[in-house]
Design a protein around this motif. Structure first.
Motif, mmCIF file in Angstrom:
data_model
loop_
_atom_site.group_PDB
_atom_site.id
_atom_site.type_symbol
_atom_site.label_atom_id
_atom_site.label_comp_id
_atom_site.label_asym_id
_atom_site.label_seq_id
_atom_site.Cartn_x
_atom_site.Cartn_y
_atom_site.Cartn_z
ATOM 1 N N VAL A 1 0.877 -0.962 0.338
ATOM 2 C CA VAL A 1 -0.097 0.343 -0.138
ATOM 3 C C VAL A 1 0.938 1.195 -0.432
ATOM 4 O O VAL A 1 1.516 1.526 1.256
ATOM 5 N N LEU A 2 0.758 2.466 -0.755
ATOM 6 C CA LEU A 2 1.226 3.618 -1.308
ATOM 7 C C LEU A 2 0.414 4.722 -0.648
ATOM 8 O O LEU A 2 -0.237 4.400 -0.950
ATOM 9 N N VAL A 3 1.752 5.392 0.481
ATOM 10 C CA VAL A 3 0.854 6.013 0.855
ATOM 11 C C VAL A 3 1.629 7.659 1.220
ATOM 12 O O VAL A 3 3.102 7.466 0.785
ATOM 13 N N PRO A 4 1.028 9.108 0.861
ATOM 14 C CA PRO A 4 2.530 9.536 1.211
ATOM 15 C C PRO A 4 3.258 9.883 1.927
ATOM 16 O O PRO A 4 2.986 9.019 3.485
ATOM 17 N N VAL A 5 4.332 10.258 1.537
ATOM 18 C CA VAL A 5 5.275 9.885 3.441
ATOM 19 C C VAL A 5 4.825 10.806 4.260
ATOM 20 O O VAL A 5 5.251 9.944 5.941
ATOM 21 N N THR A 6 4.533 12.019 4.347
ATOM 22 C CA THR A 6 4.783 12.720 5.789
ATOM 23 C C THR A 6 3.181 12.163 6.131
ATOM 24 O O THR A 6 2.953 12.375 6.834
#
Lengths: 233, 408
Positions: free
Chosen positions: B205-210
């Protein structure tokens, strides 16, 4: 150099070195055998006749003395040179037949030709001829264990004939056979000797079998005791 | 001396007489050769697979991790978290040889959708990550740089997540919960496959790093990332990119000339080399085991040949009386031993190839049967036959014919 006769022994002496003691099995034995002779060698055990047989058969060499086979001195030859002499000039018949198991009579008879350079295509024919000569043509495809003792000895004789050896050496050939079969084998030897002119030397301790030979040499303690020819000649 | 052809006939007959014994004698060689063939096939297959993946992944990737190199290959990491999202941005902007750079920060967590849940790898990164990895989208969109700036609660899911969590439902626009944080699925990744270590890369699952830093896996050192993935402009520029990244980071981290760096830049080639070296070591080890098996097989042949010579003493005597020379007898038994080992070797090769192929079918491992390993195995079994067959043959050929004839 003496060239007369098939076999000429001159002063053959054989000493076995058993470490502590030295046993003199043959002492200065000399005699000759002419081509076409049928000679019986007799003697009790320990008389030196087996030692003589091994030397005559080129399985062993004398400690001293000369052995000429067809005029050729074989007394000082190496192991492999002796094997060469055996494959061309000697036909063995043993007391225990010594056929190879799991091989048919025909294959057993072909064995000497494997080693003496007869081309493979000729072997079977020659082996069959030899088997017919000893009256076993019909048993050619039997294995030794399917044959009687007398038949096995006939196969062994065919094997001794097949390389056209100079001499046939038979070591107690009837020792493992009943006397009737033994006489049959002696009859066969006589036939081979008289009809085909083969030179035969047999060792035996039975006077009856020795009598089939035309000449009998008796040994005792490594020396010749008697050398007699049949018919008092 | 009789011909080799006739010697072979004699020997094969002798072996045929004792079929069971011959088969058991060959077993050691069969197993040894089979093992050698299979080990080589699996080892070569693994190496090939690593190379293939390497070239398909592109040879222009760099990874930057916090911590200094201690020894070749060894990295002291985890103790410091000095890399930041800004470092990644600076690398992308300032290093001429670099095409893309993306920070990575994340961890494992359960993803919940309805009454389904799935434990997976949550990767916090920037949109450039897809360019670094050469990944494509199947549907939806990638989250934006704006999402990264404001730590929006959005995510992109991999194929495995779709299959396991949504069960065929279209995940776009659905809300999943990660560590109790509701996140909206905005995109689905195209299928990727497994990585070098065999891990399913679609399980992601990719999410914004922040979002990962602040909402999911908040740490005391806010702003730090665990890795920066860097893609060079081309594989030729990989070395230049590596140097540029290193000097830029040294400058940014105020590391003096000759001082210890607080990060490590490694290129993919080095990692591939490490993986290959590990495979090589493993193959070597297993081949050594196979070699021992061949040795034991050879000793088995010698043992049986010695028994055979003793059993057939009388036969040897007869053959000698009929005119067999030393060399004839020696060859007869040597050829017998050689036939045992070569027949065992051939059987082992067939079984080994079959075994390697069924492993490839059954486990899906890459295998590669090389002519080299076949000739090596065959040559080695021939060597074993001659080496362990010579002594019994030599012994047989030196028997005294008189004693051999008398042997009961």
């Amino acid at each position: 150099m003496a060239t007369d006769g098939m076999v000429l022994l001159e002063g053959i002496t054989k000493i076995y070195d058993l470490g502590d003691v030295q046993v003199e099995a043959l002492r200065d034995v000399s005699f000759s055998v002419a081509e076409g002779e049928f000679l019986s060698i007799m003697g009790a055990s320990g008389s030196g006749k087996s030692t003589l047989m091994n030397i005559l058969g080129c399985l062993d060499t004398p400690t001293r003395g000369r052995y000429y086979l067809e005029g050729f001195d074989v007394s000082g030859l190496s192991r492999d040179e002796l094997a060469d002499i055996r494959k061309h000039k000697i036909g063995f018949v043993f007391q225990g037949f010594n056929l190879l198991p799991r091989m048919t009579a025909l294959e057993n008879v072909q064995l000497p030709m494997l080693y003496n350079g007869v081309p493979p295509s000729l072997r079977e024919g020659k082996a069959m001829e030899a088997l017919e000569m000893v009256g076993l043509g019909k048993r050619a495809h039997h294995q030794p264990q399917q044959l009687s003792g007398g038949q096995q000895q006939r196969v062994a004789i065919a094997r001794a004939l097949v390389n056209d050896a100079s001499i046939i050496l038979a070591d107690e050939p009837t020792g493992n056979l009943d006397s009737r079969t033994g006489r049959d084998i002696m009859g066969l030897f006589t036939e081979l000797n008289e009809k085909l002119g083969r030179t035969i030397i047999q060792v035996t301790h039975e006077a009856e079998m020795a009598a089939y030979g035309k000449r009998t040499i008796t040994f005792r303690d490594g020396i010749i005791l008697k050398d007699e020819r049949a018919g008092g000649s | 001396m009789i011909s080799l052809w006739e010697t072979t006939r004699i020997s094969s007959r002798a072996l045929a007489v004792n079929k069971m014994r011959s088969a058991l004698t060959m077993l050691g060689i069969i197993i040894g050769v089979m093992a050698v063939i299979m080990m080589f096939a699996i080892g070569a297959g693994a190496n090939r697979e690593i190379s293939d993946r390497f070239s398909s992944m592109g040879s222009n990737l760099l990874t930057v991790r916090p911590g200094a190199v201690q020894a070749p290959g060894g990295v002291r990491s985890g103790s410091v978290n000095t890399l930041t999202v800004d470092d990644a941005r600076a690398i992308a902007e300032e290093c001429a040889a670099v095409a893309y750079a993306a920070p990575v920060y994340g961890g494992s967590a359960q993803v919940v959708y309805g009454n389904q849940n799935w434990s997976t790898n949550i990767t916090g990164t920037t949109p450039d990550y897809l360019f670094v990895q050469d990944w494509t989208m199947e549907s939806g969109t990638v989250f934006t740089d704006q999402d990264v700036r404001s730590a929006t609660k959005v995510c992109i899911v991999g194929k495995t997540i779709v299959d396991n969590l949504f069960g065929g439902e279209n995940p776009l626009g659905k809300t999943v919960r990660v560590r109790n944080v509701p996140m909206v699925v905005v995109g689905v990744l195209g299928e990727i496959g497994t990585n070098l270590m065999g891990r399913d890369q679609d399980d992601i699952v990719l999410v914004p790093v922040t979002t990962a830093q602040r909402r999911l896996f908040s740490s005391s050192r806010s702003g730090s990332v665990s890795t920066i993935m860097v893609k060079a402009q081309s594989s030729e520029l990989l070395g230049a990119a590596q140097d540029q990244v290193a000097s830029l980071l040294a400058m940014r981290h105020r590391i003096r000339e000759g001082g210890e760096e607080d990060f490590t830049v490694r290129n993919m080639a080095q990692m591939i080399e490490n993986a290959k070296a590990a495979t090589r070591t493993m193959t070597l080890l297993l081949t050594a085991v196979a070699g021992v098996s061949l040795l034991v097989g050879g000793i088995g042949i010698m043992n049986i040949m010695l028994v055979s010579v003793t059993e057939r003493t009388r036969e040897i005597g007869i053959r000698m009386a009929l005119g067999a020379k030393t060399i004839d007898i020696r060859l007869q038994f040597l050829v017998e031993a050689l036939m045992l080992s070569l027949l065992g070797g051939a059987t082992g090769i067939i079984l080994g190839v079959a075994g390697a192929l069924s492993i490839s079918r059954g486990f899906g491992w890459a295998v590669e049967v090389s002519p080299f390993s076949i000739s090596l195995a065959f040559g080695f079994s021939a060597f074993v036959g001659v080496f362990f067959g010579y002594y019994p043959a030599w012994k047989a050929s030196l028997l005294n014919p008189i004693e051999a004839l008398r042997y009961e």
